[in-house]
Write an enzyme that holds these catalytic residues in place. Structure first.
Site, PDB file in Angstrom:
ATOM      1  N   LYS A  51       0.831  -1.076   0.037  1.00 20.52           N
ATOM      2  CA  LYS A  51      -0.144   0.064   0.036  1.00 20.52           C
ATOM      3  C   LYS A  51       0.898   1.259   0.103  1.00 20.52           C
ATOM      4  O   LYS A  51       2.055   1.207   0.380  1.00 20.52           O
ATOM      5  CB  LYS A  51      -1.072   0.023   1.193  1.00 20.52           C
ATOM      6  CG  LYS A  51      -0.358  -0.001   2.648  1.00 20.52           C
ATOM      7  CD  LYS A  51      -1.239  -0.328   3.680  1.00 20.52           C
ATOM      8  CE  LYS A  51      -0.311  -0.489   4.876  1.00 20.52           C
ATOM      9  NZ  LYS A  51      -1.271  -0.813   6.088  1.00 20.52           N
ATOM     10  N   ARG A 150     -10.996  -0.051  14.070  1.00 18.95           N
ATOM     11  CA  ARG A 150     -10.559   0.710  13.070  1.00 18.95           C
ATOM     12  C   ARG A 150     -11.530   0.029  11.752  1.00 18.95           C
ATOM     13  O   ARG A 150     -12.453   0.829  11.508  1.00 18.95           O
ATOM     14  CB  ARG A 150      -9.112   0.560  12.843  1.00 18.95           C
ATOM     15  CG  ARG A 150      -8.867   1.539  11.589  1.00 18.95           C
ATOM     16  CD  ARG A 150      -7.378   1.404  11.299  1.00 18.95           C
ATOM     17  NE  ARG A 150      -6.793   0.332  10.657  1.00 18.95           N
ATOM     18  CZ  ARG A 150      -5.616  -0.103  10.184  1.00 18.95           C
ATOM     19  NH1 ARG A 150      -4.694   0.963  10.140  1.00 18.95           N
ATOM     20  NH2 ARG A 150      -5.094  -1.206   9.812  1.00 18.95           N
ATOM     21  N   TYR A 272      14.610  30.291   8.854  1.00 19.14           N
ATOM     22  CA  TYR A 272      12.885  31.109   9.374  1.00 19.14           C
ATOM     23  C   TYR A 272      12.710  31.223  10.570  1.00 19.14           C
ATOM     24  O   TYR A 272      13.059  30.173  11.619  1.00 19.14           O
ATOM     25  CB  TYR A 272      11.862  30.217   8.873  1.00 19.14           C
ATOM     26  CG  TYR A 272      11.722  30.381   7.250  1.00 19.14           C
ATOM     27  CD1 TYR A 272      11.429  31.639   6.855  1.00 19.14           C
ATOM     28  CD2 TYR A 272      11.936  29.334   6.248  1.00 19.14           C
ATOM     29  CE1 TYR A 272      10.858  31.751   5.332  1.00 19.14           C
ATOM     30  CE2 TYR A 272      11.377  29.218   5.116  1.00 19.14           C
ATOM     31  CZ  TYR A 272      11.085  30.471   4.542  1.00 19.14           C
ATOM     32  OH  TYR A 272      11.110  30.764   3.175  1.00 19.14           O
ATOM     33  N   MET A 320      11.064  24.318   3.272  1.00 14.86           N
ATOM     34  CA  MET A 320      10.578  23.481   1.960  1.00 14.86           C
ATOM     35  C   MET A 320      11.350  22.677   1.027  1.00 14.86           C
ATOM     36  O   MET A 320      11.244  21.666   0.928  1.00 14.86           O
ATOM     37  CB  MET A 320       9.415  24.575   1.239  1.00 14.86           C
ATOM     38  CG  MET A 320       8.915  23.517  -0.008  1.00 14.86           C
ATOM     39  SD  MET A 320       7.605  24.782  -0.840  1.00 14.86           S
ATOM     40  CE  MET A 320       6.572  25.365   0.098  1.00 14.86           C
TER      41      MET A 320
HETATM   42  C1  LIG Z   1      -0.627  -1.700   6.824  1.00 14.09           C
HETATM   43  C2  LIG Z   1      -1.095  -3.015   7.378  1.00 14.09           C
HETATM   44  C3  LIG Z   1      -0.353  -4.080   7.314  1.00 14.09           C
HETATM   45  C4  LIG Z   1       1.303  -3.946   7.187  1.00 14.09           C
HETATM   46  O1  LIG Z   1       1.705  -3.690   8.581  1.00 14.09           O
HETATM   47  P1  LIG Z   1       3.212  -3.755   8.885  1.00 14.09           P
HETATM   48  O2  LIG Z   1       3.178  -3.048  10.343  1.00 14.09           O
HETATM   49  O3  LIG Z   1       3.607  -2.556   8.106  1.00 14.09           O
HETATM   50  O4  LIG Z   1       3.742  -4.842   8.571  1.00 14.09           O
HETATM   51  C5  LIG Z   1      -0.894  -5.413   7.589  1.00 14.09           C
HETATM   52  N1  LIG Z   1      -2.412  -5.478   7.609  1.00 14.09           N
HETATM   53  C6  LIG Z   1      -2.907  -4.306   7.629  1.00 14.09           C
HETATM   54  C7  LIG Z   1      -4.544  -4.574   7.775  1.00 14.09           C
HETATM   55  C8  LIG Z   1      -2.524  -3.077   7.564  1.00 14.09           C
HETATM   56  O5  LIG Z   1      -3.152  -2.115   7.539  1.00 14.09           O
END
Ligand SMILES: *Cc1c(COP(=O)(O)O)cnc(C)c1O
Length: 377
Positions: A51, A150, A272, A320
């Site tokens: 992802k 979640r 800054y 930036m």
């Molecule tokens: C992001 C995610 C993972 C991977 O988690 P890591 O801690 O990066 O290994 C696995 N399962 C779900 C549902 C996630 O959202």
């Protein structure tokens, strides 16, 4: 590679792409990390969580490499990511969407053979409706909330879902899954609590295979593995367990070019708002990356870069497009226009930068900017 200048490569690279930061992604180390995780979970298998563009490293390159090392299961978070990844992979690979589908995405998902994770009764009904309209069976993963609140079907809706699973024939369930909230903390009692809840899920749905562990979960032991683990951060070299030696190999190296150097007297304000004031004569270098490149602004007056193994603190605010560093600890003339300093590499890990920025390695990786020249090795 250590922190020495790579003048030849650097001028070559600068000529080629015009970048002033170099992100090196070691695909061989990625593959070794995958093999390490596979060995840890065997006889279960390991998927790859790719992802957010494989945590910023490039989902296409990462997935292609892991496929070559036997990975066949790829998890993205959003359907838009699955649409991009699916055509790049062979038909025997599966692309799963952790967030499931938004209304209206069912037909494109079915068309492309993308597998949604069903997180709620609503998502179940949507996918079941699509199966009915298409008059074919559709694959899915069922996610259960075991204590993170979640995503996933909550305990009080499990019975209703079990009824739907029994009465609706249109969905092929590939796995039941859940996600651990504290897997990076091996001492957290939340892990055992979620495992116990997952055991209640599998008692309610004994006919289905289990997909459970993320990176941290892989190192919590066999009972967390199910038949398919879902590591992400560990593939990319992040530490799966906080406070323990990191068993993974670093995958990412980041070097940034110097734009300008100067020497300033005591009492000089830097950056800054003039947040840093020198206390003595100070040699400074300004490097060509800032918060627009993922050098988080919270590193202002906190983080550091390295050269020749010497720590060079960030002084003043992160801008930036640039950051000023104190290079007084280096021999005079060591850094000049075009010299490289190390942000991530053998002297500074992802976890080091994350700690200085007040965040986690995940955010450092997924923030990595697009102005760097990316080199895959
Ligand atoms: C992001 C995610 C993972 C991977 O988690 P890591 O801690 O990066 O290994 C696995 N399962 C779900 C549902 C996630 O959202």
């Amino acid at each position: 590679m250590d922190g020495v200048t790579r003048t030849d490569r650097q001028s070559e690279a600068a000529g080629a792409g015009g970048a002033s930061g170099y992100l090196t992604i070691d695909l061989a180390a990625l593959a070794r990390n995958y093999e390490r995780l596979c060995a840890e979970v065997a006889p279960a298998r390991a998927a790859a969580v790719v992802k957010a563009d494989a945590y910023g490293l490039g989902a296409a390159r990462v997935a292609e490499r892991l496929y070559a090392h036997g990975c066949r299961d790829f998890f993205v978070a959003q359907f838009v990511e699955a649409l991009a990844l699916r055509p790049l992979l062979a038909a025997d690979a599966t692309v799963f969407v952790l967030n499931g589908l938004q209304p209206g995405n069912e037909f494109p998902a079915a068309r492309d053979g993308i597998v949604p994770v069903i997180n709620s009764l609503e998502q179940w009904r949507q996918w079941a409706d699509a199966a009915r309209m298409l008059a074919r069976r559709l694959p899915a993963v069922l996610q259960f909330d075991t204590g993170m609140s979640r995503l996933g079907v909550p305990p009080e809706e499990r019975a209703a879902l079990a009824e739907l699973v029994k009465s609706e024939g249109g969905i092929d369930i590939l796995f039941v899954m859940s996600h651990l909230a504290s897997a990076d903390d091996a001492d957290s009692d939340q892990n055992a609590g979620q495992l116990a809840e997952m055991e209640r899920v599998t008692a309610d749905f004994p006919q289905f295979l289990v997909c459970f562990a993320n990176s941290g979960g892989v190192f919590l032991g066999k009972t967390y593995h199910g038949v398919l683990a879902r590591p992400g951060i560990a593939l990319y070299g992040g530490a799966p367990t906080a406070g323990r030696a990191n068993p993974m190999e670093p995958v990412v190296r980041l070097d940034i070019a110097v734009v300008q150097t100067r020497t300033v007297p005591a009492g000089t304000r830097i950056g800054y708002s003039g947040t840093h004031v020198t206390t003595g004569s100070t040699r400074l270098a300004t490097i060509a990356a800032g918060y627009a490149d993922g050098m988080l602004r919270s590193l202002s007056d906190r983080g550091a870069v390295f050269c020749d193994g010497v720590r060079l603190p960030i002084v003043g605010r992160v801008s930036m497009d640039s950051i000023t560093i104190d290079v007084s600890a280096l021999p005079e003339g060591r850094l000049k226009l075009g010299s490289l300093v190390e942000v991530l590499g053998s002297h500074q890990t992802l976890e080091d930068v994350a700690r200085d920025a007040g965040t986690i390695a995940y955010e450092i990786l997924t923030s990595l900017g697009h102005r760097y020249e990316r080199q895959y090795r």
